[in-house]
Design an enzyme around this catalytic site. Structure first.
Site, PDB file in Angstrom:
ATOM      1  N   LYS A   1       0.972  -1.167  -0.043  1.00  0.00           N
ATOM      2  CA  LYS A   1       0.043  -0.137   0.068  1.00  0.00           C
ATOM      3  C   LYS A   1       0.844   1.245   0.157  1.00  0.00           C
ATOM      4  O   LYS A   1       0.677   2.234  -0.772  1.00  0.00           O
ATOM      5  CB  LYS A   1      -0.889  -0.172   1.175  1.00  0.00           C
ATOM      6  CG  LYS A   1      -2.149  -1.056   1.022  1.00  0.00           C
ATOM      7  CD  LYS A   1      -2.863  -1.471   2.199  1.00  0.00           C
ATOM      8  CE  LYS A   1      -3.689  -2.458   1.890  1.00  0.00           C
ATOM      9  NZ  LYS A   1      -4.213  -3.342   3.375  1.00  0.00           N
TER      10      LYS A   1
ATOM     11  N   GLN B   1      -5.135  -2.067   9.126  1.00  0.00           N
ATOM     12  CA  GLN B   1      -4.626  -3.388   8.723  1.00  0.00           C
ATOM     13  C   GLN B   1      -5.312  -4.618   9.728  1.00  0.00           C
ATOM     14  O   GLN B   1      -5.087  -4.576  10.941  1.00  0.00           O
ATOM     15  CB  GLN B   1      -3.227  -3.519   8.512  1.00  0.00           C
ATOM     16  CG  GLN B   1      -2.878  -4.896   7.920  1.00  0.00           C
ATOM     17  CD  GLN B   1      -3.420  -4.831   6.504  1.00  0.00           C
ATOM     18  OE1 GLN B   1      -3.152  -4.008   5.789  1.00  0.00           O
ATOM     19  NE2 GLN B   1      -4.100  -6.012   5.803  1.00  0.00           N
TER      20      GLN B   1
ATOM     21  N   ASP C   1     -11.507   1.575   3.536  1.00  0.00           N
ATOM     22  CA  ASP C   1     -11.600   0.086   3.238  1.00  0.00           C
ATOM     23  C   ASP C   1     -13.237  -0.182   3.183  1.00  0.00           C
ATOM     24  O   ASP C   1     -13.621  -1.351   2.798  1.00  0.00           O
ATOM     25  CB  ASP C   1     -11.471  -0.562   4.822  1.00  0.00           C
ATOM     26  CG  ASP C   1     -10.401  -1.559   4.589  1.00  0.00           C
ATOM     27  OD1 ASP C   1     -10.154  -1.968   3.256  1.00  0.00           O
ATOM     28  OD2 ASP C   1      -9.796  -1.821   5.537  1.00  0.00           O
TER      29      ASP C   1
END
Ligand code: NAP
Length: 285
Positions: A53, A97, A120
């Site tokens: 990322k 994460q 997300d």
């Protein structure tokens, strides 16, 4: 005849060129799209994802911050960091994460992320917006699946889509997105009776179960588009999808390989969400 490969890597590269151009325009107007990634602990797979990322941000001209916190970080400290990132003008997207260490309540953390920065797409408000059809930030892997189908020219409207798997991360949201694209959607899971017969009626078969090579040609209607979301590490260290690629190849009309299918799309869709969030915050700010 062999199925046409849906080449996620190529499609993802093409989308990244579009994102870079848009990001450059936004930057010229004084807004650099910014992504903050938070990693708690030392999970090796998570470390790799976070690194990818960070690299994508560099490639596309985004501002990025990676917060690497030790595994014993308290929930309170993590929530304080999220609060700070929510208020920080240079950050338009926040990604924590997953999975988080056991002592941290994942839901409390996801709920704390500002909906505007929820790149997300896991916040309950984002999920609700997805269901009612509002223009929300879409969860990355499911959005990637739709993009792969569209850019390959697979017709979705009016088709029967069967999704195997009902997780909050993949199965449920991809089902909602297929419905939004006017497919007739059937969702299967571990307790579905006669799954093979149901799957064989699918024009589009999306598989997300986390079982290596579990879906063979007896599940596939000739000519169907087969989208394999699964990523499984085999004992020999190789990656395999949930679909038995070699077995299905001559039956399917289209198929995504693993690796190189859905996988490359996920981070690309994350970057697209961050760009979208930056544009929105620029308009509202
Ligand atoms: P998950 O949370 O473990 O959910 C698996 C789902 O599959 C559950 O709904 C389960 O049913 C169902 N299932 C399991 N075995 C089944 C079987 N034999 N027959 C029918 N249904 C079955 O998994 P996930 O997070 O959705 O991930 C699925 C796969 O996608 C994994 O391989 C994961 O690594 C991969 N993935 C890839 C990406 C990407 O970027 N490409 C992103 C996310 C996930 P029940 O609900 O009844 O238990």
């Amino acid at each position: 005849m062999s199925a046409q490969l849906i080449e996620g890597k190529k499609i993802s590269d093409a989308i990244r060129i579009e994102i870079r151009e848009e990001a450059a325009k936004l930057t010229a107007a004084g807004i650099v799209p910014g992504l903050a990634v938070v990693l708690v602990g030392e999970d090796p797979a998570s470390k790799v994802y976070v690194g990818s990322k960070e690299k994508a941000c560099q490639q596309l001209g985004f501002y990025s911050e990676v917060h690497r916190l030790h595994a014993e970080t308290s929930q309170e400290d993590l929530l304080a960091l999220i609060g700070k990132l929510n208020r920080q003008d240079t950050i338009h997207g926040i990604l924590v994460q997953l999975p988080l260490p056991k002592h941290i309540d994942e839901k409390a953390v996801i709920d704390a992320i500002s909906v505007d920065k929820d790149v997300d797409g896991f916040h309950p408000v984002s999920v609700g917006n997805l269901v009612i059809g509002d223009d929300s930030l879409l969860p990355c892997t499911p959005a990637g699946v739709i993009e792969l189908l569209k850019r390959t020219g697979v017709e979705i409207s009016g088709k029967h889509a069967v999704v195997i798997g009902r997780s909050n991360i993949v199965g449920k949201p991809v089902s909602m997105l297929l419905l939004r694209e006017h497919a007739t959607v059937t969702i299967c899971h571990s307790r579905t009776a006669d799954m093979e017969a149901i799957a064989r009626t699918a024009d589009i078969l999306v598989v997300a179960i986390g079982r290596p090579k579990a879906i063979g040609k007896s599940f596939v209607k000739p000519g169907a588009a087969v989208i394999d979301v699964g990523i499984n590490r085999l004992p020999d260290g190789k990656l395999a999808g949930d679909v038995d690629f070699d077995d299905v190849l001559d039956t399917a009309g289209y198929i995504t390989p693993v690796p190189g299918g859905v996988g490359p799309m996920t981070i690309t869709m994350l970057m697209l969400n961050t760009l979208k969030a930056a544009k929105r915050q620029a308009h509202s700010g």
